[in-house]
Design an enzyme around this catalytic site. Structure first.
Site, PDB file in Angstrom:
ATOM      1  N   ASN A  13      26.360  83.663 -26.177  1.00 34.38           N
ATOM      2  CA  ASN A  13      25.353  82.872 -26.892  1.00 34.38           C
ATOM      3  C   ASN A  13      26.112  81.866 -27.744  1.00 34.38           C
ATOM      4  OD1 ASN A  13      23.332  81.776 -28.385  1.00 34.38           O
ATOM      5  ND2 ASN A  13      22.788  83.652 -29.497  1.00 34.38           N
ATOM      6  N   HIS A  99      15.554  85.462 -30.821  1.00 28.73           N
ATOM      7  CA  HIS A  99      16.755  85.704 -31.622  1.00 28.73           C
ATOM      8  C   HIS A  99      16.381  85.673 -33.103  1.00 28.73           C
ATOM      9  CE1 HIS A  99      20.728  85.414 -33.351  1.00 28.73           C
ATOM     10  NE2 HIS A  99      21.221  85.779 -32.185  1.00 28.73           N
TER      11      HIS A  99
HETATM   12  P1  13P Z   1      28.109  87.288 -33.415  1.00 27.68           P
HETATM   13  O1  13P Z   1      28.764  87.846 -32.186  1.00 27.68           O
HETATM   14  O2  13P Z   1      28.726  86.018 -33.893  1.00 27.68           O
HETATM   15  O3  13P Z   1      27.949  88.328 -34.471  1.00 27.68           O
HETATM   16  O4  13P Z   1      26.609  86.873 -32.991  1.00 27.68           O
HETATM   17  C1  13P Z   1      25.827  87.790 -32.335  1.00 27.68           C
HETATM   18  C2  13P Z   1      24.615  87.128 -31.854  1.00 27.68           C
HETATM   19  O5  13P Z   1      23.809  86.648 -32.631  1.00 27.68           O
HETATM   20  C3  13P Z   1      24.429  87.019 -30.410  1.00 27.68           C
HETATM   21  O6  13P Z   1      23.169  86.550 -30.096  1.00 27.68           O
END
Ligand code: 13P
Length: 258
Positions: A13, A99
């Site tokens: 992501n 999200h």
């Molecule tokens: P991080 O891996 O930066 O903690 O982000 C996780 C996330 O929001 C994936 O959608």
């Protein structure tokens, strides 16, 4: 008896990061170094303007691509929105839905998320539904109730069968971008809770559902997390912007699934 889906899924992501040059460098590296994986499906979810670039660079590879949001409507006067059909036009096969960063910053309601989920499925996209609790909710011990309610909005409106071939990503909000991942034990309990909830409603859907973990996954903690029962892969934020880190996470998934 729950039949486990063994092939892992690792999704990058990228959030609102990248530009043509950086993306090209990352994608070329991914294609070169992740080609040999046989037990891990890799997906890159980029900002909308780069879907064409993903299509160009990934279309004859094993790596799939997707978006980070989708409109709840089919077509029409919805300025700034991008429909599921448009994503399909660019060869996207996945889309992240609900999200927590969108829920917080854009007041995305559970009802909107449910409509988007079904819209994605209708157009042949695999929805990656994000669920998870805040730190206050975890400390109050109500995390399962919170996640259950997030799932219920979809289940009540559309039935549990919609989870067949879909993806749920458990992303505790307190673990996102904080370097404080859930422990394997915490993740194990929540993943089991989610699998059981869907199993009780629709065994076939539960068997065909992948449940990812997201939130500060790193090359250091990936193996331990991916070995946990019912963790079918990861949704990776920060570490997906670094070729070496992301590839090492994908390799951890491969090792855990073989
Ligand atoms: P991080 O891996 O930066 O903690 O982000 C996780 C996330 O929001 C994936 O959608």
């Amino acid at each position: 008896m729950i039949q486990k889906t063994t092939k892992k899924l690792v999704v990058a992501n990228w959030k609102m990061h990248g530009n043509l040059k950086q993306n090209a460098a990352l994608l070329t590296d991914f294609v070169e170094n992740l080609a040999h994986l046989t037990h891990t499906k890799v997906v890159v979810c980029a900002p909308y303007p780069y879907l064409g670039q993903l299509q160009n660079l990934l279309q004859s590879t094993h790596i799939a691509w997707g978006a980070q949001n989708v409109a709840k409507n089919e077509v029409g006067a919805f300025t700034g929105e991008v429909s599921a059909a448009m994503l399909r036009d660019f060869g996207a096969t996945y889309v992240i839905i609900g999200h927590s960063e969108r829920a917080t910053a854009y007041c995305e309601s559970d009802e909107n998320v449910a409509t988007k989920f079904v819209q994605a499925k209708k157009h042949g996209l695999t929805p990656i539904l994000c669920v998870g609790e805040t730190l206050i909710e975890r400390e109050a011990g109500v995390m399962e109730m919170v996640v259950s309610k997030q799932l219920d909005t979809i289940i009540n409106a559309h039935g549990a069968a919609v989870f067949a071939d879909a993806v749920i990503s458990y992303e505790p909000i307190w673990a996102i971008g904080t370097s404080l991942a859930a422990t394997p034990e915490q993740a194990k309990n929540m993943h089991l809770f989610i699998r059981n909830k869907i199993t009780n409603l629709n065994l076939d859907a539960a068997n065909r559902l992948k449940i990812l973990y997201g939130g500060s996954v790193t090359p250091q903690n990936a193996v331990q997390l991916f070995l946990v029962e019912n963790i079918n892969g990861g949704l990776i934020g920060k570490c997906s912007l670094n070729a070496q880190a992301f590839e090492s996470i994908c390799h951890a998934a491969e090792a855990a699934s073989t």
